[in-house]
Design an enzyme around this catalytic site. Structure first.
Site, PDB file in Angstrom:
ATOM      1  N   CYS A  33       4.142   1.796  -0.051  1.00  0.00           N
ATOM      2  CA  CYS A  33       4.750   1.800   1.283  1.00  0.00           C
ATOM      3  C   CYS A  33       3.785   1.187   2.304  1.00  0.00           C
ATOM      4  CB  CYS A  33       5.149   3.228   1.686  1.00  0.00           C
ATOM      5  SG  CYS A  33       3.796   4.232   2.301  1.00  0.00           S
ATOM      6  N   CYS A  48       0.582   3.192   3.119  1.00  0.00           N
ATOM      7  CA  CYS A  48      -0.430   3.123   2.052  1.00  0.00           C
ATOM      8  C   CYS A  48      -1.107   1.757   2.026  1.00  0.00           C
ATOM      9  CB  CYS A  48       0.196   3.444   0.704  1.00  0.00           C
ATOM     10  SG  CYS A  48       0.605   5.191   0.556  1.00  0.00           S
ATOM     11  N   GLU A  81      -0.766   6.994  -3.613  1.00  0.00           N
ATOM     12  CA  GLU A  81      -1.859   6.054  -3.331  1.00  0.00           C
ATOM     13  C   GLU A  81      -2.869   6.669  -2.368  1.00  0.00           C
ATOM     14  OE1 GLU A  81       1.379   5.606  -3.229  1.00  0.00           O
ATOM     15  OE2 GLU A  81       1.952   3.502  -3.379  1.00  0.00           O
TER      16      GLU A  81
END
Ligand code: THU
Length: 130
Positions: free
Chosen positions: A86, A89, A55
């Site tokens: 996560c 991100c 990402e």
């Protein structure tokens, strides 16, 4: 661009993942404010902590090409459920689109969608700094 098409871009990006350590390949794609799509994959490193998620690779590509808004993100990995971004991100994505749809997918072509503000409620943001 529809959400499924963005998912397919993420699935394609996943094939480029550099994952000699985890062997866990992730692909992402972000839709920039201009309408352009930026794919990204995870890029790992021998110094494990320096690995970058798919990402954030995609966000860096978009922003470094001049994008300042991200309208949506898709993430794909080979997981039993759906690949969830996560925390790091989520925070980085929130900078460019705090309410963007997050398409969480898997390699079977299934996906679910949540808005980023549901995944990262009350995010720290630019207004807090200013
Ligand atoms: N990873 C991502 O690229 N995105 C996610 O949403 C979850 C985790 C990467 C980081 C690392 O390279 C590997 O997956 C295993 O954690």
């Amino acid at each position: 661009m529809d959400l499924k098409a963005l998912m397919e871009e993420a699935a394609k990006a996943r094939e480029k993942a550099y994952v000699p350590y985890s062997r866990f390949a992730v692909g992402a794609a972000v839709l920039g404010g201009s309408g352009k799509v930026y794919p990204g994959c995870n890029v790992e490193n021998a110094s494990y902590g320096l690995s970058i998620c798919a990402e954030r690779t995609a966000v860096a590509k978009a922003v470094s090409e001049g994008e300042r808004e991200i309208k949506a993100v898709a993430v794909v990995a080979d997981v039993p459920g759906f690949c969830s971004p996560c925390g790091a991100c989520r925070q980085v994505l929130a900078e460019f689109g705090p309410r963007m749809p997050v398409i969480m997918g898997n390699t079977r072509g299934e996906y679910k969608v949540r808005d980023l503000n549901e995944l990262l409620p009350e995010a720290f943001n630019l207004e807090d700094v200013n």
